[in-house]
Design a protein around this motif. Structure first.
Motif, PDB file in Angstrom:
ATOM      1  N   ALA A  43       0.839  -1.202   0.000  1.00  0.00           N
ATOM      2  CA  ALA A  43       0.000   0.000   0.000  1.00  0.00           C
ATOM      3  C   ALA A  43       0.875   1.254   0.000  1.00  0.00           C
ATOM      4  O   ALA A  43       0.574   2.227  -0.705  1.00  0.00           O
ATOM      5  CB  ALA A  43      -0.945  -0.001   1.200  1.00  0.00           C
ATOM      6  N   ARG A  44       1.968   1.241   0.780  1.00  0.00           N
ATOM      7  CA  ARG A  44       2.889   2.391   0.791  1.00  0.00           C
ATOM      8  C   ARG A  44       3.524   2.577  -0.588  1.00  0.00           C
ATOM      9  O   ARG A  44       3.652   3.703  -1.072  1.00  0.00           O
ATOM     10  CB  ARG A  44       3.976   2.204   1.853  1.00  0.00           C
ATOM     11  CG  ARG A  44       3.538   2.569   3.247  1.00  0.00           C
ATOM     12  CD  ARG A  44       4.730   2.659   4.206  1.00  0.00           C
ATOM     13  NE  ARG A  44       5.344   1.358   4.440  1.00  0.00           N
ATOM     14  CZ  ARG A  44       4.935   0.483   5.343  1.00  0.00           C
ATOM     15  NH1 ARG A  44       3.902   0.755   6.099  1.00  0.00           N
ATOM     16  NH2 ARG A  44       5.557  -0.669   5.508  1.00  0.00           N
ATOM     17  N   ILE A  45       3.923   1.456  -1.203  1.00  0.00           N
ATOM     18  CA  ILE A  45       4.530   1.545  -2.538  1.00  0.00           C
ATOM     19  C   ILE A  45       3.521   2.103  -3.536  1.00  0.00           C
ATOM     20  O   ILE A  45       3.844   2.987  -4.333  1.00  0.00           O
ATOM     21  CB  ILE A  45       5.043   0.152  -2.988  1.00  0.00           C
ATOM     22  CG1 ILE A  45       6.251  -0.250  -2.137  1.00  0.00           C
ATOM     23  CG2 ILE A  45       5.385   0.144  -4.469  1.00  0.00           C
ATOM     24  CD1 ILE A  45       6.672  -1.697  -2.303  1.00  0.00           C
ATOM     25  N   ASP A  46       2.273   1.592  -3.489  1.00  0.00           N
ATOM     26  CA  ASP A  46       1.229   2.092  -4.393  1.00  0.00           C
ATOM     27  C   ASP A  46       0.998   3.584  -4.185  1.00  0.00           C
ATOM     28  O   ASP A  46       0.868   4.341  -5.148  1.00  0.00           O
ATOM     29  CB  ASP A  46      -0.088   1.333  -4.168  1.00  0.00           C
ATOM     30  CG  ASP A  46      -0.051  -0.081  -4.726  1.00  0.00           C
ATOM     31  OD1 ASP A  46       0.877  -0.399  -5.495  1.00  0.00           O
ATOM     32  OD2 ASP A  46      -0.959  -0.867  -4.386  1.00  0.00           O
ATOM     33  N   ALA A  50       1.589   6.452  -6.876  1.00  0.00           N
ATOM     34  CA  ALA A  50       0.496   7.353  -7.257  1.00  0.00           C
ATOM     35  C   ALA A  50       0.919   8.809  -7.086  1.00  0.00           C
ATOM     36  O   ALA A  50       0.622   9.658  -7.940  1.00  0.00           O
ATOM     37  CB  ALA A  50      -0.756   7.056  -6.415  1.00  0.00           C
ATOM     38  N   GLU A  51       1.628   9.098  -6.009  1.00  0.00           N
ATOM     39  CA  GLU A  51       2.101  10.464  -5.771  1.00  0.00           C
ATOM     40  C   GLU A  51       3.109  10.867  -6.853  1.00  0.00           C
ATOM     41  O   GLU A  51       3.077  11.990  -7.370  1.00  0.00           O
ATOM     42  CB  GLU A  51       2.729  10.572  -4.379  1.00  0.00           C
ATOM     43  CG  GLU A  51       3.316  11.917  -4.056  1.00  0.00           C
ATOM     44  CD  GLU A  51       2.301  13.048  -4.008  1.00  0.00           C
ATOM     45  OE1 GLU A  51       2.727  14.210  -4.069  1.00  0.00           O
ATOM     46  OE2 GLU A  51       1.085  12.780  -3.934  1.00  0.00           O
ATOM     47  N   GLU A  52       4.002   9.954  -7.202  1.00  0.00           N
ATOM     48  CA  GLU A  52       4.986  10.232  -8.257  1.00  0.00           C
ATOM     49  C   GLU A  52       4.283  10.480  -9.591  1.00  0.00           C
ATOM     50  O   GLU A  52       4.651  11.396 -10.338  1.00  0.00           O
ATOM     51  CB  GLU A  52       5.973   9.074  -8.364  1.00  0.00           C
ATOM     52  CG  GLU A  52       7.066   9.293  -9.378  1.00  0.00           C
ATOM     53  CD  GLU A  52       7.956  10.484  -9.075  1.00  0.00           C
ATOM     54  OE1 GLU A  52       8.487  11.078 -10.039  1.00  0.00           O
ATOM     55  OE2 GLU A  52       8.120  10.850  -7.906  1.00  0.00           O
ATOM     56  N   LYS A  53       3.267   9.670  -9.875  1.00  0.00           N
ATOM     57  CA  LYS A  53       2.508   9.849 -11.124  1.00  0.00           C
ATOM     58  C   LYS A  53       1.809  11.212 -11.123  1.00  0.00           C
ATOM     59  O   LYS A  53       1.810  11.925 -12.125  1.00  0.00           O
ATOM     60  CB  LYS A  53       1.484   8.725 -11.271  1.00  0.00           C
ATOM     61  CG  LYS A  53       0.672   8.808 -12.536  1.00  0.00           C
ATOM     62  CD  LYS A  53      -0.324   7.674 -12.646  1.00  0.00           C
ATOM     63  CE  LYS A  53      -1.163   7.819 -13.900  1.00  0.00           C
ATOM     64  NZ  LYS A  53      -2.216   6.822 -13.992  1.00  0.00           N
TER      65      LYS A  53
END
Length: 107
Positions: A43-46, A50-53
């Motif tokens: 979940a942290r990676i996702d 998402a934040e990077e995207k």
């Protein structure tokens, strides 16, 4: 005496079963805790992806806006240059007309 030994063996077997059940429950709890930690990590990676995207999309949008402003600025500069050229051409024509008028007056 044999009965006492048999009773002790039954008690030891029962204790061994209890220990085995508790060990199995502990193992299941540890496996579940590990599974939850892995889910949290995913979940942290996702969330990070998402934040990077989102940041990349914001940057792309900013760049598109900047390019559009640069195109507008270039078009305005080109229009200003054309207007200045036209004004210069008109001044030159007026000057030639004045020269022609002066020459005509001298004749």
């Amino acid at each position: 005496r044999a009965a006492k030994q048999a009773q002790r063996l039954r008690e030891q077997e029962e204790l061994a079963r209890i220990v085995a059940v508790e060990a199995a429950e502990k193992l299941r709890a540890e496996e579940e805790a590990q599974r939850l930690r892995e889910q949290e990590e995913l979940a942290r990676i996702d969330a990070a992806e998402a934040e990077e995207k989102r940041r990349a999309e914001d940057e792309a949008h900013r760049l598109r806006e900047q390019e559009e402003l640069e195109r507008i600025s270039a078009a305005e500069a080109e229009e200003k240059c054309r207007a200045e050229d036209e004004a210069q051409r008109v001044r030159e024509q007026e000057e030639l007309a004045c020269i022609a008028a002066a020459e005509a007056e001298e004749k």
